[in-house]
Design a protein around this motif. Structure first.
Motif: not given
Lengths: 506, 263
Positions: B112-113, B116-117, B87-88, B84, B107-109, B169, B92, A439-441, B105, B173
């Motif tokens: 996705t982050a 989402s943002i 974060a958006r 979330e 990469w995927q994480f 990250q 951070f 969620q933090q991301r 993975r 981000l």
């Protein structure tokens, strides 16, 4: 004492998150409720079957009746007594009976399959996947039959196989799962109405996925399908089944039998995406899924591989198994079982090693959320003649929330000292820290669960036929490179998990 | 606080009289802090002073109870937002103990982050190629083992690798407000330099950083605009970079005593 009637237990709330829960208005011909020898004769007559089928059905029925409604109760699933006299054992849309082409079938039924993403018309049918569409008790249509026929592959509704290929049906039906195997197999053998039959001749590698899509529509009706797949010497076939049902307030019974036979050097890959209506958030309604699936790796170096993704049903009771009879034969079982709300799953496999140098692999992943209860039950049996048999088993459980349960019940029976058996097990929990990290991301809790579950199941998802994953989605841009994890799971399943996990409020 | 004399811009982050408890135990006992765009704040303090609590509460970690006070972030009531959503909106947190996500993975994480943002900002998701190009760039900058991008998030990573992964990250981000929770602890000198240089490269008038640390070490590489000393749930002293050196030389005890005598 008359058992309590549960088949039409009524509740007010319906689960609106189950995307496949629509009903189809169609005129159906339905057998009177209940089961006795007259009903067996009714079904037999409706299906215009030969005399030997009536005998077989009646023998099965008499065996079942001798069990006096005593279902096996060793599984860790709980349900009130089922009123076997409150069920319709046969329901067929009127337009299907006697229809000689798809055009004669009620357009509502065609529309239903369109909605499910399984178009049956020639122009829009799925590429690379031949489909047998079963609606309640009968097969509506089978695509690509002509293409397959040219290769000598038979892919047809079971009832058609009884008419056209009686020698094959008589030879193999009941050879893997005899009607006396268990309570539900006996019931199925007595009343089964349709399902698929596949025969792949010697040396033929089936060039497309074969698929049966089972749809229960009619209320208070059981579905009893039967599937038989025979792969002759050196043949290969990959088969997939999908299943959905409307949202009903009552529980519905589904008791299927699947038999697979692989001769010398043949391979059968059988995948299931089971997504029957699971019941609502309070555990009302949903399908009782009592299924007997077994394959016989009869020939030398034959191979049978089961992959199942079980996300639906109020109760799942199934143990796709392999009898490793041929020397050097291989059995595999890859499973994901997801339970949420009040779903219960008791599933696993039996690997019976008879031949020399036989190998089996079992990888089972259980995910429990809400008040769901998940049991892995497995038997690895090494018979005295099975020299150098090998088995590897891994059971992983993932718990979500603090009210769900995961249980593992492995049995190992070894009667040959040369056997090598490995068993690994793990239990983990989706922690608050993991969720917060996601969620933090910027990732929502729902998406985080989806990602973690997807990762947990990756070993299994990669066993699903890719063609289907693509086709089921239907809109993957041609030529685009999927990200590494994109094709591990069929999107149908992804949607299911997403829907199911969201809003559970744990 | 009065040390922003002359700067009339409204702070991007305004913490007022923040009291936070874990269960019945009060951890933060009235914290006031204003952070403006372009600033780097260092918050120093001994173990158990509440440093981590402060940044975790800002990020929305469950388990804390805010008993009094408020936090305005870009005019929004930060404490009412879901983690979330924060974060958006550009908050951070680089975790002190990054969490392992078996099977997911890296990469995927991260993809996705990032997506989402981006979606929140009304931007299109990045294509695989665009994302890869960006990520490879950061992986090189952070001298990160490219193999770890293909592995499960933080699973089996060394302490230093986890912190580098957090920093990747952070760079990917590109948040408005970066909260670094002891990102320097457990790092060897090379890793410390790399992480510090990432914080420095990010430094601009469109973002701000709060750096929580026990030691002055990282401040040799990142020069903060302001240094705050947090003791027993209260910010007892603030100053410029020199304050950090003083703490390094004299320890925290004299500050603790000073805090007690001033009440």
């Amino acid at each position: 004492m008359q058992p309590t009637r549960v088949i039409s237990r009524h509740t007010k709330d319906l689960d609106t998150e189950y995307k496949w829960g629509f009903t189809t208005e169609v005129e159906e011909e339905v057998a009177p409720k209940g089961i006795d020898e007259d009903v067996i004769r009714y079904i037999w007559a409706k299906k215009q079957e030969p005399e030997w089928m009536l005998e077989w059905r009646l023998r099965a029925y008499r065996y079942w009746a001798s069990l006096k409604y005593e279902e096996p109760r060793w599984a860790s699933v709980h349900f009130p007594p089922i009123d076997y006299q409150g069920i319709h054992y046969y329901a067929a849309p009127k337009s299907v009976t006697g229809a000689s082409s798809l055009e004669e079938v009620d357009p509502e039924i065609r529309k239903a399959f369109d909605k499910l993403g399984i178009p049956l018309q020639e122009q829009s049918r799925l590429a690379g996947v031949a489909v047998d569409a079963v609606f309640d008790s009968v097969s509506v249509a089978t695509t690509y039959q002509k293409t397959l026929e040219k290769l000598g592959i038979i892919f047809c509704p079971f009832s058609e196989a009884i008419q056209k290929h009686p020698e094959l049906v008589r030879k193999y039906m009941g050879s893997v799962v005899p009607y006396s195997d268990n309570f539900f197999a006996a019931l199925n053998s007595a009343v089964f109405s349709d399902g698929s039959f596949i025969y792949v001749p010697k040396g033929v590698r089936c060039p497309m996925e074969l698929m049966t899509y089972f749809r229960i529509n009619s209320p208070d009706t059981g579905q009893f399908e039967r599937t038989l797949i025979v792969a002759d010497e050196g043949a290969y076939v990959s088969y997939l089944e999908g299943c959905t049902a409307p949202i009903r307030k009552s529980n519905q019974l589904h008791a299927a039998v699947v038999e697979l036979v692989a001769l010398d050097n043949a391979e059968i890959k059988y995948s299931t995406l089971q997504n029957w209506y699971p019941g609502d958030k309070e555990g009302k309604g949903g399908i009782y899924n009592f299924v007997t699936k077994r394959g016989k790796a009869l020939g030398r170096r034959s191979k049978i591989s089961w992959t199942q993704v079980e996300t639906g049903s109020a109760i799942t009771w199934k143990y796709p198994s392999v009898i490793l009879q041929g020397d050097g034969s291989v059995g595999e079982f890859y499973s994901v079982a997801l339970v949420n709300n009040y779903q219960q799953a008791d599933t696993g496999t039996k690997m019976t090693h008879i031949g020399k140098n036989t190998r089996s692999t079992v990888i089972a992943k259980g995910i429990s959320a809400g008040h769901g209860n998940n049991t892995y039950r497995g038997l690895i049996k090494i018979m005295p003649a099975a020299h150098n048999a090998k088995n590897f088993t891994r059971c992983d459980s993932l718990l979500i929330g603090d009210r769900s349960g995961a249980h593992t019940t492995p049995y190992i029976e070894v009667r040959n000292p040369t056997a090598r058996i490995e068993h690994e097990a793990s239990t983990s929990k989706v922690s608050d820290d993991q969720l917060f990290y996601c969620q933090q991301r910027g990732i929502s809790e729902e998406e985080a669960h989806f990602m973690i579950i997807n990762g947990f199941c990756r070993d299994i998802f990669k066993e699903l036929p890719f063609e289907f994953a693509v086709e089921a989605r239907g809109n993957l841009a041609a030529g685009s490179v999927p990200p590494p994890d994109c094709f591990v799971g069929c999107r149908l399943l992804a949607m299911t998990i997403r829907k199911r996990i969201s809003g559970t409020g744990y | 606080m009065s040390h922003h004399n002359g700067d009339t811009r409204p702070p991007m982050l305004q913490i007022a009289n923040l009291h936070v408890a874990i269960g019945d135990v009060e951890i933060l006992k009235g914290v006031d802090l204003a952070v403006r765009l372009g600033e780097v704040h260092a918050i120093m303090g001994p173990n158990g002073s509440g440093k981590s609590t402060l940044v975790n509460v800002l990020a929305g970690r469950p388990g804390y109870t805010v008993t009094q006070g408020e936090v305005l972030y870009e005019g929004m009531d930060l404490l009412r937002m879901l983690p979330e959503e924060r974060a958006r909106a550009g908050v951070f947190l680089a975790f002190q103990y990054p969490v392992e996500l078996p099977g997911v993975r890296n990469w995927q994480f991260i993809k996705t982050a990032v997506d989402s943002i981006r979606r929140h900002k009304g931007l299109k998701e990045l294509s695989v190629r665009e994302f890869d190009r960006l990520l490879q760039d950061k992986v090189r900058t952070m001298e990160f083992d490219p193999e770890l991008i293909k592995r499960a998030v933080n699973e089996g990573f060394s302490g230093g690798e986890k912190k580098r992964n957090e920093t990747i990250q952070l760079l990917m981000l590109d948040p408005k407000l970066a909260l670094l929770d002891e990102t320097d602890s457990g790092l060897d000198i090379d890793a410390l330099r790399t992480v510090a240089s990432a914080v420095n490269t990010r430094r601009s008038s469109s973002n701000a950083t709060i750096l929580v640390t026990h030691y002055q070490r990282i401040l040799n590489y990142v020069t903060p605009d302001h240094v705050h000393i947090l003791i027993d749930g209260r910010l007892v002293m603030f100053g410029g970079p020199a304050l950090a050196l003083e703490v390094e030389a004299k320890g925290y005890d004299w500050l603790r005593q000073a805090a007690e005598t001033t009440g």
